[in-house]
Design a protein around this motif. Structure first.
Motif, PDB file in Angstrom:
ATOM      1  N   GLY A  88      32.007  19.916  -1.749  1.00  0.00           N
ATOM      2  CA  GLY A  88      30.948  19.721  -2.743  1.00  0.00           C
ATOM      3  C   GLY A  88      30.514  18.280  -2.940  1.00  0.00           C
ATOM      4  N   ARG A  89      31.453  17.339  -2.949  1.00  0.00           N
ATOM      5  CA  ARG A  89      31.060  15.952  -3.263  1.00  0.00           C
ATOM      6  C   ARG A  89      30.278  15.283  -2.139  1.00  0.00           C
ATOM      7  NH1 ARG A  89      35.428  12.279  -5.390  1.00  0.00           N
ATOM      8  NH2 ARG A  89      33.656  10.930  -5.807  1.00  0.00           N
ATOM      9  N   TYR A  90      30.244  15.922  -0.960  1.00  0.00           N
ATOM     10  CA  TYR A  90      29.439  15.380   0.142  1.00  0.00           C
ATOM     11  C   TYR A  90      28.032  15.973   0.165  1.00  0.00           C
ATOM     12  CZ  TYR A  90      33.786  13.521   2.074  1.00  0.00           C
ATOM     13  OH  TYR A  90      34.952  12.828   2.257  1.00  0.00           O
ATOM     14  N   ILE A  91      27.793  16.981  -0.688  1.00  0.00           N
ATOM     15  CA  ILE A  91      26.476  17.638  -0.668  1.00  0.00           C
ATOM     16  C   ILE A  91      25.512  16.822  -1.537  1.00  0.00           C
ATOM     17  CG2 ILE A  91      25.210  19.760  -1.219  1.00  0.00           C
ATOM     18  CD1 ILE A  91      27.777  21.314  -0.608  1.00  0.00           C
ATOM     19  N   LEU A  92      24.490  16.268  -0.892  1.00  0.00           N
ATOM     20  CA  LEU A  92      23.575  15.363  -1.589  1.00  0.00           C
ATOM     21  C   LEU A  92      22.505  16.147  -2.336  1.00  0.00           C
ATOM     22  CD1 LEU A  92      23.054  12.746   1.274  1.00  0.00           C
ATOM     23  CD2 LEU A  92      24.383  12.436  -0.824  1.00  0.00           C
ATOM     24  N   PRO A  93      21.940  15.566  -3.416  1.00  0.00           N
ATOM     25  CA  PRO A  93      20.778  16.184  -4.063  1.00  0.00           C
ATOM     26  C   PRO A  93      19.678  16.394  -3.019  1.00  0.00           C
ATOM     27  CG  PRO A  93      21.522  14.238  -5.273  1.00  0.00           C
ATOM     28  CD  PRO A  93      22.315  14.281  -4.003  1.00  0.00           C
ATOM     29  N   VAL A  94      18.869  17.429  -3.207  1.00  0.00           N
ATOM     30  CA  VAL A  94      17.918  17.853  -2.168  1.00  0.00           C
ATOM     31  C   VAL A  94      17.049  16.691  -1.647  1.00  0.00           C
ATOM     32  CG1 VAL A  94      15.920  19.353  -1.734  1.00  0.00           C
ATOM     33  CG2 VAL A  94      17.898  20.216  -2.994  1.00  0.00           C
ATOM     34  N   HIS A  95      16.535  15.848  -2.575  1.00  0.00           N
ATOM     35  CA  HIS A  95      15.605  14.805  -2.125  1.00  0.00           C
ATOM     36  C   HIS A  95      16.303  13.662  -1.392  1.00  0.00           C
ATOM     37  CE1 HIS A  95      17.051  13.264  -5.943  1.00  0.00           C
ATOM     38  NE2 HIS A  95      16.695  12.069  -5.531  1.00  0.00           N
ATOM     39  N   GLN A  96      17.642  13.685  -1.335  1.00  0.00           N
ATOM     40  CA  GLN A  96      18.342  12.641  -0.568  1.00  0.00           C
ATOM     41  C   GLN A  96      18.870  13.161   0.765  1.00  0.00           C
ATOM     42  OE1 GLN A  96      21.306  10.451  -2.842  1.00  0.00           O
ATOM     43  NE2 GLN A  96      20.101  10.680  -4.691  1.00  0.00           N
ATOM     44  N   ARG A  97      18.594  14.408   1.070  1.00  0.00           N
ATOM     45  CA  ARG A  97      19.141  14.999   2.306  1.00  0.00           C
ATOM     46  C   ARG A  97      18.298  14.583   3.519  1.00  0.00           C
ATOM     47  NH1 ARG A  97      20.458  21.106   0.098  1.00  0.00           N
ATOM     48  NH2 ARG A  97      21.687  20.401  -1.686  1.00  0.00           N
ATOM     49  N   PRO A  98      18.839  14.791   4.738  1.00  0.00           N
ATOM     50  CA  PRO A  98      18.124  14.335   5.934  1.00  0.00           C
ATOM     51  C   PRO A  98      16.745  14.959   6.105  1.00  0.00           C
ATOM     52  CG  PRO A  98      20.358  15.022   6.494  1.00  0.00           C
ATOM     53  CD  PRO A  98      20.161  15.351   5.045  1.00  0.00           C
TER      54      PRO A  98
END
Ligand SMILES: O=C(O)CCC(=O)C(=O)O
Ligand SMILES: [Fe+2]
Length: 357
Positions: free
Chosen positions: A31-41
């Motif tokens: 979970g702590r590696y899952i970024l908020p949507v607007h910060q994802r690749p």
């Protein structure tokens, strides 16, 4: 009593950091590696720019005028380029990469022997951006920081120091040649970047294990490197991306993330914040990020050349005196800059706002 709690808290934070390269394959993204949507690749800029080829600058030969021009053109447009005939022998590059891969293949507890939360310590092993502890999100990266000037390395694996010394000597020589050519291309004296302005150097040995879902996380968040120039070598292509800007004659202000890969045997160079300041905005500090891969572990060596901490950095006088051009940045010490860089967590605009005139 307070001391005991503080020690316990520190112990907890230190124990909370666990390297990604722990010998086991990851089955899912914690979970702590899952970024908020607007910060994802998948956030890829606004897509208005056609991806170009990364310029290749041939450092061989003696037509320094031509090479300087190519460096300036690539630096103005991208802040990124590749170099070939750079003078770093293939076997020296190979030995350094093998030693780096060997370090990340060590059992987690042997790597953790070099773990530290002290940002000034070299060599230093950490995970994510800083330490992997107390960070809001974690990034999919383990990192070993090495000294280059003077070389400083862990004793384990045993061959690391023997590989590091010739590698950094050759990489620093290539970086200094690029800095001399950049100075000439900018219309400065050839030695402008020599001495304390380029007197510091260190290396990030980055390691990105295979990630079960690369769409959810990043290896490194968008940033520009703090120094003058960075020399990068990677063991496999795919991962590094630069932010492309369409702010040429046609205007438009578009941006797009594009892949950056070196030709076989080549090295990738990018300019950092100090180059943008000294050149008074003529050369761009290349903003970049790292996406993860699902299948193979990627290791990269990023060698940074930067000023000594006490050194004053300012736009070059010659570039400030041109008609219609005042200094875009105020003078500051590189130590002050690094403090702001860390406090603003690498956010390009927030950092530069502290130094703009
Ligand atoms: O792994 C890469 O390709 C880039 C690493 C990087 O940006 C850094 O260490 O600052
Ligand atoms: Fe970087």
């Amino acid at each position: 009593m307070i001391g005991i709690y503080a020690n316990q808290a520190r112990l907890y934070l230190e124990m909370a950091a666990e390297p990604l390269s722990n010998g086991a394959a990851h089955q899912s993204v914690p979970g702590r590696y899952i970024l908020p949507v607007h910060q994802r690749p998948s956030y890829s800029g606004n897509g208005k720019v056609a991806p170009p080829m990364l310029p290749v600058v041939d450092l061989g030969g003696d037509d320094d005028g031509r090479i300087a021009e190519e460096i300036i053109r690539a630096g103005r447009e991208f802040g990124f380029f590749q170099v070939v005939n750079h003078g770093v022998p293939e076997e020296v590059m190979g030995a350094m990469m093998r030693a780096a891969e060997e370090f990340f293949g060590l059992p987690a507890d042997e790597k953790m022997a070099y773990y530290s939360t002290d940002g000034k310590q070299l060599p230093r092993f950490h995970t994510s951006v800083r330490n992997g502890a107390g960070e809001e999100f974690l990034y999919w990266r383990d990192c070993l920081k090495l000294g280059c000037h003077p070389p400083e390395w862990p004793d384990n694996p045993r061959g690391l120091g023997a590989a590091l010394e010739p590698y950094t000597a050759a990489v620093m020589a290539a970086a200094r040649r690029v800095l001399r050519l950049a100075a000439v291309g900018l219309g400065l004296c050839e030695e402008h970047f020599e001495g304390p302005l380029s007197g510091g150097a260190m290396m990030n040995v980055n390691h990105y294990p295979p990630c079960p879902d690369p769409s959810l996380t990043l290896g490194i968040a968008p940033h520009c490197d703090p120094g003058l120039v960075t020399v990068l070598m990677e063991n496999v292509g795919g991962g590094l991306q630069m932010l492309l800007h369409d702010d040429g004659d046609a205007g438009g202000g578009g941006t797009m993330w594009v892949d950056v890969d070196a030709a076989p045997g080549g090295l990738v160079l990018n300019f950092g914040h100090q180059m943008e300041v000294v050149s008074n905005g003529r050369l761009r500090s290349g903003e970049h990020r790292v996406v993860t891969g699902a299948r193979v572990a990627r290791t990269s060596l990023a060698s940074f050349v930067w000023p000594e901490l006490w050194c004053t950095v300012a736009p070059a006088q010659e570039l400030v005196l041109a008609p219609g051009k005042g200094p875009l940045y105020r003078p500051y010490s590189y130590g002050e800059f690094l403090g702001v860089y860390v406090a603003e967590a690498g956010d390009r605009d927030a950092i530069m706002a502290h130094f703009k005139h």
